[in-house]
Design a protein around this motif. Structure first.
Motif, PDB file in Angstrom:
ATOM      1  N   ARG A 109     -13.719  -0.259  12.292  1.00 44.18           N
ATOM      2  CA  ARG A 109     -13.054   0.727  11.916  1.00 44.18           C
ATOM      3  C   ARG A 109     -12.782   1.772  12.802  1.00 44.18           C
ATOM      4  O   ARG A 109     -13.534   2.292  13.818  1.00 44.18           O
ATOM      5  N   HIS A 142      -6.292  -0.800   5.096  1.00 40.31           N
ATOM      6  CA  HIS A 142      -7.672  -0.636   4.850  1.00 40.31           C
ATOM      7  C   HIS A 142      -7.854  -2.337   3.727  1.00 40.31           C
ATOM      8  O   HIS A 142      -8.084  -2.159   2.615  1.00 40.31           O
ATOM      9  N   ARG A 182      -4.206   4.820   3.795  1.00 39.95           N
ATOM     10  CA  ARG A 182      -4.249   3.617   4.345  1.00 39.95           C
ATOM     11  C   ARG A 182      -4.673   2.667   3.310  1.00 39.95           C
ATOM     12  O   ARG A 182      -4.262   1.685   2.989  1.00 39.95           O
ATOM     13  N   VAL A 183      -5.421   3.381   2.092  1.00 36.35           N
ATOM     14  CA  VAL A 183      -5.641   2.585   0.894  1.00 36.35           C
ATOM     15  C   VAL A 183      -4.436   2.278  -0.009  1.00 36.35           C
ATOM     16  O   VAL A 183      -4.082   1.341  -0.331  1.00 36.35           O
ATOM     17  N   ARG A 253      -7.889  10.417  -2.874  1.00 36.56           N
ATOM     18  CA  ARG A 253      -8.442  11.642  -2.194  1.00 36.56           C
ATOM     19  C   ARG A 253      -7.459  12.533  -1.615  1.00 36.56           C
ATOM     20  O   ARG A 253      -6.505  12.094  -0.910  1.00 36.56           O
ATOM     21  N   GLN A 255      -6.798  14.951   0.747  1.00 38.11           N
ATOM     22  CA  GLN A 255      -7.369  14.922   2.157  1.00 38.11           C
ATOM     23  C   GLN A 255      -7.056  16.430   2.638  1.00 38.11           C
ATOM     24  O   GLN A 255      -6.194  17.205   3.108  1.00 38.11           O
TER      25      GLN A 255
HETATM   26  N1  ASP Z   1     -12.579   5.633   1.978  1.00 41.58           N
HETATM   27  C1  ASP Z   1     -11.156   5.713   2.005  1.00 41.58           C
HETATM   28  C2  ASP Z   1     -10.679   5.298   3.603  1.00 41.58           C
HETATM   29  O1  ASP Z   1     -11.525   5.023   4.516  1.00 41.58           O
HETATM   30  C3  ASP Z   1     -10.313   6.492   1.240  1.00 41.58           C
HETATM   31  C4  ASP Z   1     -10.611   7.938   1.736  1.00 41.58           C
HETATM   32  O2  ASP Z   1     -11.229   8.389   2.653  1.00 41.58           O
HETATM   33  O3  ASP Z   1      -9.749   8.859   1.281  1.00 41.58           O
HETATM   34  O4  ASP Z   1      -9.555   5.248   3.708  1.00 41.58           O
END
Ligand code: ASP
Length: 346
Positions: A109, A142, A182-183, A253, A255
């Protein structure tokens, strides 16, 4: 597995319908096997998975590590702040150090898009036999999250046989900060690859109009799209327009770090226009589920009561499904032993 040709898993743009089917079928088998505690599967015995996380993670890292342990692999973790990276060692030399210690799979990551790709390419060039699995890179991709979301939806629509066909012709709404997610990008490739139509919904600062063409051409570096007929992508600005007819709704989410850039006038206004609640969900049919990749801002992108409602929220199910999906990916990249025959009951 028949037809599986990926040495690394770096994004979902390169997945064919058969690839999605292979991963979902394996994940369903892993979900139905009692593999917790002492009842581990020997499939990855003698293999070593090393996680290289240069960005924080709660779910992804723990579930990759649990998945590897359930397949009897050894697990090793790397902490950037306590490593020789701070003394100027390159990322490639760091990765090769772990390969020299015996790593068979590197789960990577990084906050910059493309780092797992570059690492995989350079390791291949050096003749290393290690597989690289992206656990999220910048805004780009992701893949394991996209696959666990796909699996969760496929199981919701067809609990007994959750394959790509379970998604065909479905209308999936994704609402929220698409631009920085990225999701969302991985979900766009996965869902349209299985024939679902995706409706993206957010204000223009979080969702440029060009996202409507996101899957229209193969991404740079890929000559052709491995999927012959993808679902469509539509950009809609109001939830009232997006929700009617939806088969599932995924919220992302918000951000909060972007607030400093004034991409939103206030969190309150955002919640009023784009926040999900039971009242808003009434615009869809009965029992339409809600998904969220986590971490969640309660009361911003989704109301707390909706998040905690087991009849509507698949969020815990997504976390549970992360383990069999990651087991499937690790198995496909590094199995040393076959699986026991499938069980019929899920
Ligand atoms: N956990 C997810 C990511 O790493 C989503 C997020 O952080 O909003 O992309």
């Amino acid at each position: 597995m028949s037809g599986w040709s990926h040495r690394h898993v770096l994004d979902l743009a390169s997945f064919s319908v058969e690839d999605f089917a292979t991963v979902l079928e394996l994940a369903q088998r892993f979900r139905s096997l009692p593999v917790a505690g002492a009842r581990k599967l020997p499939a990855l015995q003698g293999r070593l998975m090393t996680s290289l996380f240069f960005e924080p993670s709660t779910r992804t890292r723990s579930s990759f590590e649990l998945a590897a342990k359930r397949l009897s692999a050894e697990v090793q973790s790397f902490s950037p702040s306590a490593s020789s990276l701070s003394k100027g060692e390159s990322l490639l030399d760091t990765a090769r150090t772990y390969v020299a210690m015996g790593a068979d799979i590197l789960v990577v990551r990084h906050r910059c898009a493309g780092v797992p790709h570059s690492l995989a390419r350079d390791l291949d060039r050096c003749g290393e036999r290690v597989a690289v699995l992206s656990a999220g890179d910048g805004l780009h991709s992701h893949p394991s999250q996209g696959l666990l979301d796909l699996f969760t939806l496929a199981r919701h629509f067809s609990p007994e046989a959750p394959g790509p066909a379970s998604l065909m012709g479905r209308r999936i709404v994704i609402v929220g900060d698409v631009l920085h997610s990225r999701v969302a990008r991985s979900n766009l490739w996965a869902l349209t690859g299985c024939g679902a139509d995706v409706v993206l919904c957010a204000p223009p600062t979080l969702l440029p109009e060009c996202f409507a063409d996101f899957v229209a051409a193969p991404p740079p570096g890929q000559r052709a799209d491995p999927v012959a007929a993808r679902g469509r992508v539509q950009v809609v600005r109001s939830l009232e327009e997006a929700l009617p007819g939806a088969d599932a709704v995924m919220t992302l989410r918000l951000q909060k770090e972007r607030m400093q850039q004034h991409l939103l006038t206030s969190l309150d206004t955002y919640h009023r226009r784009y926040g999900l609640s039971h009242r808003r969900l009434a615009l869809c049919g009965d029992g339409v589920p809600v998904l969220h990749p986590g971490p969640v801002n309660r009361g911003v992108e989704i109301a707390g009561e909706l998040l905690d409602d087991p009849d509507r929220s698949l969020v815990e199910e997504q976390v549970r499904n992360g383990i069999p999906i990651r087991m499937a990916l690790l198995y496909l990249l590094a199995a040393t032993a076959p699986l026991p025959p499938p069980l019929t009951a899920a």
